[in-house]
Write a protein that holds these residues in place. Structure first.
Motif, PDB file in Angstrom:
ATOM      1  N   MET A 202       0.820  -1.204   0.000  1.00 51.86           N
ATOM      2  CA  MET A 202       0.000   0.000   0.000  1.00 51.86           C
ATOM      3  C   MET A 202       0.859   1.260   0.000  1.00 51.86           C
ATOM      4  O   MET A 202       0.457   2.296  -0.537  1.00 51.86           O
ATOM      5  N   ALA A 203       2.039   1.194   0.611  1.00 56.66           N
ATOM      6  CA  ALA A 203       2.954   2.336   0.561  1.00 56.66           C
ATOM      7  C   ALA A 203       3.401   2.591  -0.875  1.00 56.66           C
ATOM      8  O   ALA A 203       3.524   3.749  -1.305  1.00 56.66           O
ATOM      9  N   ALA A 204       3.643   1.504  -1.628  1.00 59.48           N
ATOM     10  CA  ALA A 204       4.049   1.647  -3.029  1.00 59.48           C
ATOM     11  C   ALA A 204       2.926   2.268  -3.855  1.00 59.48           C
ATOM     12  O   ALA A 204       3.139   3.192  -4.647  1.00 59.48           O
ATOM     13  N   VAL A 205       1.708   1.756  -3.672  1.00 58.39           N
ATOM     14  CA  VAL A 205       0.556   2.297  -4.405  1.00 58.39           C
ATOM     15  C   VAL A 205       0.268   3.729  -3.958  1.00 58.39           C
ATOM     16  O   VAL A 205       0.006   4.627  -4.773  1.00 58.39           O
ATOM     17  N   GLY A 206       0.324   3.955  -2.641  1.00 63.28           N
ATOM     18  CA  GLY A 206       0.045   5.280  -2.101  1.00 63.28           C
ATOM     19  C   GLY A 206       1.019   6.325  -2.594  1.00 63.28           C
ATOM     20  O   GLY A 206       0.642   7.497  -2.790  1.00 63.28           O
ATOM     21  N   SER A 207       2.272   5.941  -2.818  1.00 61.27           N
ATOM     22  CA  SER A 207       3.274   6.892  -3.296  1.00 61.27           C
ATOM     23  C   SER A 207       2.855   7.507  -4.620  1.00 61.27           C
ATOM     24  O   SER A 207       2.876   8.735  -4.789  1.00 61.27           O
ATOM     25  N   ALA A 208       2.454   6.653  -5.568  1.00 60.54           N
ATOM     26  CA  ALA A 208       2.019   7.166  -6.873  1.00 60.54           C
ATOM     27  C   ALA A 208       0.726   7.966  -6.747  1.00 60.54           C
ATOM     28  O   ALA A 208       0.583   9.036  -7.349  1.00 60.54           O
ATOM     29  N   ALA A 209      -0.218   7.455  -5.935  1.00 55.67           N
ATOM     30  CA  ALA A 209      -1.510   8.125  -5.790  1.00 55.67           C
ATOM     31  C   ALA A 209      -1.356   9.491  -5.127  1.00 55.67           C
ATOM     32  O   ALA A 209      -1.906  10.499  -5.609  1.00 55.67           O
ATOM     33  N   PHE A 210      -0.626   9.551  -4.029  1.00 56.02           N
ATOM     34  CA  PHE A 210      -0.406  10.822  -3.340  1.00 56.02           C
ATOM     35  C   PHE A 210       0.325  11.810  -4.242  1.00 56.02           C
ATOM     36  O   PHE A 210      -0.011  13.000  -4.294  1.00 56.02           O
ATOM     37  N   SER A 211       1.345  11.317  -4.948  1.00 57.99           N
ATOM     38  CA  SER A 211       2.151  12.196  -5.802  1.00 57.99           C
ATOM     39  C   SER A 211       1.310  12.811  -6.909  1.00 57.99           C
ATOM     40  O   SER A 211       1.386  14.021  -7.173  1.00 57.99           O
ATOM     41  N   LEU A 212       0.509  11.987  -7.572  1.00 60.01           N
ATOM     42  CA  LEU A 212      -0.313  12.495  -8.676  1.00 60.01           C
ATOM     43  C   LEU A 212      -1.390  13.451  -8.161  1.00 60.01           C
ATOM     44  O   LEU A 212      -1.685  14.469  -8.800  1.00 60.01           O
ATOM     45  N   ALA A 213      -1.958  13.128  -7.000  1.00 62.70           N
ATOM     46  CA  ALA A 213      -2.988  14.000  -6.434  1.00 62.70           C
ATOM     47  C   ALA A 213      -2.421  15.386  -6.137  1.00 62.70           C
ATOM     48  O   ALA A 213      -3.021  16.413  -6.495  1.00 62.70           O
ATOM     49  N   ILE A 214      -1.264  15.435  -5.497  1.00 62.48           N
ATOM     50  CA  ILE A 214      -0.645  16.726  -5.165  1.00 62.48           C
ATOM     51  C   ILE A 214      -0.229  17.458  -6.436  1.00 62.48           C
ATOM     52  O   ILE A 214      -0.383  18.680  -6.546  1.00 62.48           O
ATOM     53  N   LYS A 215       0.285  16.701  -7.419  1.00 64.36           N
ATOM     54  CA  LYS A 215       0.740  17.327  -8.669  1.00 64.36           C
ATOM     55  C   LYS A 215      -0.409  18.028  -9.393  1.00 64.36           C
ATOM     56  O   LYS A 215      -0.252  19.147  -9.909  1.00 64.36           O
ATOM     57  N   PHE A 216      -1.590  17.386  -9.423  1.00 67.54           N
ATOM     58  CA  PHE A 216      -2.708  17.985 -10.154  1.00 67.54           C
ATOM     59  C   PHE A 216      -3.457  19.021  -9.333  1.00 67.54           C
ATOM     60  O   PHE A 216      -3.978  19.991  -9.880  1.00 67.54           O
ATOM     61  N   LEU A 217      -3.506  18.824  -8.015  1.00 66.95           N
ATOM     62  CA  LEU A 217      -4.203  19.799  -7.174  1.00 66.95           C
ATOM     63  C   LEU A 217      -3.371  21.053  -6.927  1.00 66.95           C
ATOM     64  O   LEU A 217      -3.908  22.150  -6.802  1.00 66.95           O
ATOM     65  N   PHE A 218      -2.050  20.853  -6.842  1.00 63.81           N
ATOM     66  CA  PHE A 218      -1.147  21.985  -6.575  1.00 63.81           C
ATOM     67  C   PHE A 218      -0.013  21.965  -7.600  1.00 63.81           C
ATOM     68  O   PHE A 218       1.124  21.598  -7.268  1.00 63.81           O
ATOM     69  N   PRO A 219      -0.274  22.295  -8.855  1.00 65.18           N
ATOM     70  CA  PRO A 219       0.732  22.177  -9.927  1.00 65.18           C
ATOM     71  C   PRO A 219       1.978  23.030  -9.715  1.00 65.18           C
ATOM     72  O   PRO A 219       3.035  22.725 -10.273  1.00 65.18           O
ATOM     73  N   GLU A 220       1.874  24.110  -8.926  1.00 65.40           N
ATOM     74  CA  GLU A 220       3.029  24.968  -8.698  1.00 65.40           C
ATOM     75  C   GLU A 220       3.878  24.508  -7.512  1.00 65.40           C
ATOM     76  O   GLU A 220       4.899  25.133  -7.211  1.00 65.40           O
ATOM     77  N   PHE A 221       3.459  23.444  -6.847  1.00 63.55           N
ATOM     78  CA  PHE A 221       4.196  22.926  -5.701  1.00 63.55           C
ATOM     79  C   PHE A 221       5.436  22.198  -6.199  1.00 63.55           C
ATOM     80  O   PHE A 221       5.334  21.266  -6.997  1.00 63.55           O
ATOM     81  N   PRO A 222       6.650  22.604  -5.795  1.00 67.97           N
ATOM     82  CA  PRO A 222       7.879  21.979  -6.305  1.00 67.97           C
ATOM     83  C   PRO A 222       7.887  20.461  -6.088  1.00 67.97           C
ATOM     84  O   PRO A 222       7.492  19.976  -5.030  1.00 67.97           O
ATOM     85  N   PHE A 223       8.328  19.728  -7.116  1.00 65.77           N
ATOM     86  CA  PHE A 223       8.278  18.271  -7.031  1.00 65.77           C
ATOM     87  C   PHE A 223       9.149  17.734  -5.898  1.00 65.77           C
ATOM     88  O   PHE A 223       8.859  16.698  -5.301  1.00 65.77           O
TER      89      PHE A 223
END
Length: 520
Positions: free
Chosen positions: A436-457
């Motif tokens: 779940m940590a592996a799956v959550g990593s991609a899910a959390f990352s994509l969610a933050i990327k699309f919700l906050f596009p200006e947030f530094p990677f």
């Protein structure tokens, strides 16, 4: 100015010499009978100097030389934080992670996950790494290498990629990791010598023949922003290097995942004859990393003054090749190719190791050692063919390939770090929590990327790391799943290191403290 006849002669001499050396190193394989430990782990007999050199040769490739030079052209010395912080990361990996891996006598990172958790975690991560190595790492090295051939040698980029692929296979396919690691010593010597020479000539050209130091002074005076190690929020490149995060934030996630849990890097240390030998090799590599910004970033900054009108940032390093006199240009080109083919050979060897030992050998059991080595060789060939086909479609549209690679892999690296760190140092971590940590990593990352596009990677990776830790710990505490793995018990493992290793670690800290204090 393209390569001249003498340049081609120097380059051909290098290529032929390397092939002869690789065949000589591998000469006993046929006589003694190759097995999987010989082929994939160099008989577990690599000395420290071969480990350290091979670590750097595997790491420094087109994506570093060309990609980081391009990033140096665009944003300056700040990109060198990837190199500087890697030195400290290597020391930590040598002290706290290597003893655990070597104690468990593993071939691959997925194998450790199977020992610690279960076959589900191993299979998922093995498939993930194979996809990343083939479609991200191999393609990036091939594409940037093809660009170098096109700019310097005047040949089509696809022809350059084919040459690099064939060359890497020619010297590595037969001898496996042993051939790769020992030829890497020659590659690193050529890489360091050629890189330092190019840096010297570039800065000398900036100073109109007044020397390296004069050129460096001109750069710091005319491009002060390019020497900011910690970028301020108003810097247009802040989104790529978000200030203090390079010291205490998300950059640690990238570095620990890359240097601690990346198969094609850590495989060299796994092939050491002992923990002490592996740690000496790690310390040697750490100091070579401290030297790399002079080789891969400084020329890119010099190109801002020398070639301000280049159409793409990643053409900065190839453009600087025009400074080389005939003959020397062939040597510098050989150094660039040395770095590229070394990384290609390392990646394909690790791809074949993971596929053969973690997937194929579990499906097709009770075959001879030679059969598995043969499958490994076929896997290397197939992976390179896929990389050749996919390189341009995946990377041709990006201006800074290095940043693309970091951003893409950053979707998954927080989860990888959480899986290993919790698995190695906390007995309660369950296999389900790891998945779940592996799956959550991609899910959390994509969610933050699309919700906050200006947030530094890089900041995003730090936040996702904390979320994945919380997810893994919470699920483990709620689960009744029992853990019986002996890999979770680290009480029998010694983390004590030699006096020399400790001095090397302290030296890295002192050097980096001075650098960041002067160019904060």
């Amino acid at each position: 100015m393209k390569l001249q006849t003498l340049d081609y002669g120097v380059f051909i001499a290098y290529a032929v010499g390397l092939l002869i050396l690789a065949l000589w190193i591998s000469r006993n394989d046929k006589k003694e009978g190759a097995n999987t430990e010989d082929y994939f782990l160099a008989s577990k007999a690599l000395p420290w100097w071969a480990i350290g050199a091979s670590l750097i040769a595997s790491n420094i490739s087109a994506e570093q030389i060309i990609g980081m030079s391009g990033s140096g052209f665009a944003l300056g010395m700040g990109i060198a934080s990837y190199e500087f912080m890697a030195a400290i990361t290597l020391i930590l990996v040598g002290k706290y992670l290597l003893p655990i891996f070597l104690k468990n006598n593993i071939y691959t990172m997925p194998q450790y996950l199977e020992q610690r958790f279960d076959s589900r975690v191993k299979t998922v991560m093995a498939i993930f790494w194979l996809l990343v190595y083939v479609f991200v790492n191999l393609t990036s090295v091939l594409w940037l290498g093809g660009l170098a051939f096109e700019s310097v040698a005047g040949v089509d980029a696809m022809f350059g990629m084919i040459f690099l692929a064939v060359f890497s296979i020619a010297y590595s396919l037969y001898g496996g990791l042993k051939a790769v690691a020992y030829t890497d010593i020659v590659q690193v010597v050529l890489l360091v010598f050629g890189g330092l020479l190019l840096s010297y000539l570039a800065l000398d050209a900036v100073a109109d023949g007044q020397g390296f130091l004069a050129g460096f002074g001109i750069l710091t005076e005319e491009l002060p922003g390019h020497f900011d190690m910690i970028l301020s929020p108003d810097n247009p490149q802040y989104i790529n290097l978000p200030g203090i995060s390079v010291l205490v934030g998300g950059l640690w996630v990238t570095n620990i995942a890359y240097w601690g849990f990346n198969q094609y890097i850590i495989q060299r240390a796994l092939a050491a004859s002992s923990v002490e030998e592996a740690q000496k090799g790690i310390a040697f590599a750490a100091y070579l990393k401290l030297l790399m910004p002079v080789i891969v970033v400084l020329p890119g900054i010099a190109a801002v003054i020398l070639y301000p009108e280049i159409p793409k940032n990643d053409l900065a390093y190839p453009a600087l090749m025009d400074l080389m006199p005939v003959g020397i240009k062939g040597l510098i080109f050989a150094a660039l190719v040395a770095a590229i083919v070394s990384s290609l050979a390392s990646m394909t060897n690790s791809i074949s190791t993971i596929f053969t030992m973690d997937l194929y050998s579990k499906m097709v059991k009770n075959r001879s050692q030679r059969h598995y080595v043969h499958i490994g060789r076929i896997t290397s060939l197939v992976s390179l063919c896929i990389g050749l086909v996919m390189a341009e479609p995946l990377l041709g549209k990006f201006d800074q390939a290095f940043q693309y690679i970091q951003e893409f892999t950053g979707l998954f690296t927080p989860g990888i770090v959480v899986i290993f760190v919790t698995g190695m140092f906390w007995k309660r971590t369950t296999a389900t929590a790891a998945l779940m940590a592996a799956v959550g990593s991609a899910a959390f990352s994509l969610a933050i990327k699309f919700l906050f596009p200006e947030f530094p990677f890089m900041d995003r990776m730090g936040v996702v790391l904390l979320l994945c830790f919380a997810l893994a710990i919470g699920l483990s505490l709620m689960s009744k799943e029992e853990q019986h793995s002996t890999c979770a018990d680290i009480s029998t493992i010694s983390f004590e290191t030699s006096k020399g290793f400790n001095i090397a670690g302290i030296g890295c800290v002192i050097i980096l403290t001075i650098i960041y204090t002067v160019w904060w």
